[in-house]
Design an enzyme around this catalytic site. Structure first.
Site, PDB file in Angstrom:
ATOM      1  CE1 TYR A  71       0.795   1.612   4.278  1.00  0.00           C
ATOM      2  CE2 TYR A  71       1.087  -0.793   4.439  1.00  0.00           C
ATOM      3  CZ  TYR A  71       1.305   0.664   4.924  1.00  0.00           C
ATOM      4  OH  TYR A  71       1.916   0.838   6.013  1.00  0.00           O
ATOM      5  CG  PHE A  85       0.272   9.232   5.657  1.00  0.00           C
ATOM      6  CD1 PHE A  85       0.149   8.342   6.364  1.00  0.00           C
ATOM      7  CD2 PHE A  85      -0.754   9.646   4.732  1.00  0.00           C
ATOM      8  CE1 PHE A  85      -0.936   7.565   6.632  1.00  0.00           C
ATOM      9  CE2 PHE A  85      -1.751   8.747   4.732  1.00  0.00           C
ATOM     10  CZ  PHE A  85      -1.942   7.576   5.879  1.00  0.00           C
ATOM     11  CG  ASP A  86       2.875   3.960   6.249  1.00  0.00           C
ATOM     12  OD1 ASP A  86       4.311   3.759   6.175  1.00  0.00           O
ATOM     13  OD2 ASP A  86       2.207   3.248   6.788  1.00  0.00           O
ATOM     14  CB  ILE A 105      -7.959   3.164   9.824  1.00  0.00           C
ATOM     15  CG1 ILE A 105      -7.463   2.818   8.187  1.00  0.00           C
ATOM     16  CG2 ILE A 105      -6.916   3.765  10.628  1.00  0.00           C
ATOM     17  CD1 ILE A 105      -7.304   4.184   7.403  1.00  0.00           C
ATOM     18  CE1 TYR A 131      -4.503   5.898  11.778  1.00  0.00           C
ATOM     19  CE2 TYR A 131      -4.275   6.889  10.074  1.00  0.00           C
ATOM     20  CZ  TYR A 131      -3.867   5.878  10.651  1.00  0.00           C
ATOM     21  OH  TYR A 131      -3.293   4.674  10.178  1.00  0.00           O
ATOM     22  CG  PHE A 148      -4.693   4.038   2.346  1.00  0.00           C
ATOM     23  CD1 PHE A 148      -3.455   3.882   2.721  1.00  0.00           C
ATOM     24  CD2 PHE A 148      -5.556   4.681   3.118  1.00  0.00           C
ATOM     25  CE1 PHE A 148      -2.964   4.101   3.949  1.00  0.00           C
ATOM     26  CE2 PHE A 148      -5.220   5.287   4.390  1.00  0.00           C
ATOM     27  CZ  PHE A 148      -3.825   4.833   4.858  1.00  0.00           C
TER      28      PHE A 148
END
Length: 189
Positions: A71, A85-86, A105, A131, A148
């Site tokens: 991802y 961010f990731d 999540i 979040y 995502f």
């Protein structure tokens, strides 16, 4: 999005249209833009927007199934993709998760249902399904909409599992329900 680089859609008069693309990448990029446009045209995003990029093969996943996914996560900023961010795309480890276990999540739990092995999906997740007001320190600001791209690399269906499936993420690996691994990632796995 259909195999062989084409997409079909209905317009507001319920007429069916098809678009053929020169490459898989062009079809995927177009599909992402359609999903972003859907997000920008909705007055308030109150559920997860999903757009299949590649359909994959086999049976669609459901709650209880174990997955290994690659991802990338972006912040949704200025009506489009903001900063990453990731991501685990260029890392050796895939994210292991069991759908419905609450280890990621809520937007992932919802948005990945029905995906198939080899499938890729684009998800736009409102803050309430991500979040929320707390965000993630130094990574995700409070009340952030997240985007995502997820790809299912492996699937183990719940009905095939007997006892330990070897794909579950134990609770010590991820203290918060999140697709973002804790600082040590999966080192204890």
């Amino acid at each position: 999005v259909q195999p062989n680089n084409y997409s079909t859609f209905y317009d507001d008069q319920r007429q069916n249209w098809s678009i053929m693309f020169e490459s898989e990448k062009a079809a995927v990029d177009f599909s992402k833009q359609v999903c972003i446009a859907k997000c920008n045209s909705s007055p308030a995003l109150d559920s997860v927007l999903c757009q299949d990029l590649l359909l994959g093969e086999g049976q669609g996943v459901e709650g209880g199934d174990s997955l290994e996914v690659a991802y990338t996560g972006w912040l949704f900023q200025n009506n489009g993709l903001g900063q990453v961010f990731d991501s685990n795309v260029n890392k050796d480890k895939l994210l292991r998760l069991k759908l419905g276990s609450g280890k990621v999540i809520k937007g992932w739990e919802e948005g990945m249902l029905g995906m198939k092995k080899g499938g890729r999906r684009f998800l736009i997740i409102p803050p309430a399904w991500a979040y929320g007001a707390q965000g993630v320190a130094a990574r995700v600001p409070p009340d952030s909409t997240l985007v995502f791209e997820v790809e299912v690399r492996r699937v183990k269906l719940a009905k095939e599992c007997s006892g330990s499936d070897g794909l579950s993420v134990s609770s010590r690996d991820s203290p918060a329900p999140s697709p973002v691994p804790s600082s040590d990632g999966f080192s204890s796995d």
